[in-house]
Design an enzyme around this catalytic site. Structure first.
Site, PDB file in Angstrom:
ATOM      1  CB  CYS A   1      -0.977  -0.045   1.174  1.00  0.00           C
ATOM      2  SG  CYS A   1      -2.409   1.061   0.996  1.00  0.00           S
TER       3      CYS A   1
ATOM      4  CG  HIS B   1      -3.200  -3.831   3.381  1.00  0.00           C
ATOM      5  ND1 HIS B   1      -2.264  -3.117   4.100  1.00  0.00           N
ATOM      6  CD2 HIS B   1      -3.924  -2.907   2.697  1.00  0.00           C
ATOM      7  CE1 HIS B   1      -2.411  -1.822   3.865  1.00  0.00           C
ATOM      8  NE2 HIS B   1      -3.415  -1.668   3.017  1.00  0.00           N
TER       9      HIS B   1
ATOM     10  CD  GLU C   1      -0.362  -5.669   5.749  1.00  0.00           C
ATOM     11  OE1 GLU C   1      -0.824  -4.497   5.802  1.00  0.00           O
ATOM     12  OE2 GLU C   1      -0.018  -6.218   4.681  1.00  0.00           O
TER      13      GLU C   1
END
Length: 227
Positions: free
Chosen positions: A86, A194, A196
């Site tokens: 991002c 994302h 994560e």
């Protein structure tokens, strides 16, 4: 393997990145402040999402000049895995570690939702644990994730197999549905979704965990000598 999570003023996904590496991946990780001038002790570098320096001027434009970025560039040139997610992707673009630029989402609104990605290249150090053509679910959360590059650069990305992820249903208007790209050497990845935030089924998807596992596997194969 030891990871650095780079923290800029305005980073807000650094904790998610730290959790993914420490608690889900089970590898060593440390937060590293933006004014750090040495990353030699780290094997992998992670640039998290957020709003570095408030996204003033352009997303990533100020963070690109942080002291630590000289070390990030040094690590990339040395062949260490560098992943920007991002805002981290935006910083890598501004730093010239990846080609292209980011524009406002086509809708001119912030987008936050799970999206489906197609794995276009499963031979990189970031995607080795996926199958070619596999569909994975990873969330996005951005207002400026509309990837753009000129036609010549796009043809180079295609020819060098640098497009690693594409959107199944493009949420932001990105050129050629691009969600993530790598550099020519293959050790720098930038992506807007994302991973994560997708490392445990409790989060709605665990598809992102294989990205971190791919990095560790590639690193061990390159650095661990088997008897």
């Amino acid at each position: 393997m030891k990871f650095a999570v780079i923290v800029f003023p305005g980073s807000n996904c650094d904790i998610d990145m730290y959790h993914a590496v420490k608690d889900e991946l089970g590898e060593e990780v440390e937060y590293v402040w933006h004014d750090t001038d040495n990353l030699d002790e780290f094997d992998g570098i992670l640039l998290p999402g957020g709003f570095s320096y408030g996204d003033y001027l352009r997303t990533g434009a100020i963070a690109r000049f942080s002291k630590v970025m000289k070390e990030v560039i040094k690590a990339a040139e040395a062949g260490k895995p560098v992943m920007g997610v991002c805002n981290g992707f935006q910083i890598l673009l501004e730093a010239g570690l990846l080609p292209g630029a980011m524009r406002r989402n086509e809708s001119l609104s912030f987008i936050c939702k799970p999206v489906e990605l197609k794995v276009e290249n499963n031979e990189s150090m970031f995607t080795g644990e996926y199958a070619l053509g596999q569909t994975i679910t990873i969330p996005v959360a951005h207002g400026e994730g509309n990837y753009y590059c000129d036609e010549e650069t796009l043809e180079q990305l295609k020819a060098n197999n640098q497009i690693v992820f594409t959107y199944q249903q493009n949420p932001n208007g990105s050129l050629a549905d691009i969600a993530g790209i790598i550099n020519e050497k293959g050790n720098v990845l930038g992506m807007m979704p994302h991973p994560e935030r997708a490392v445990d089924s409790l989060l709605g998807s665990a598809d992102g965990l294989k990205m971190f596992q791919s990095i560790v596997k590639a690193w061990r194969e390159a650095h661990v000598v088997k008897a």
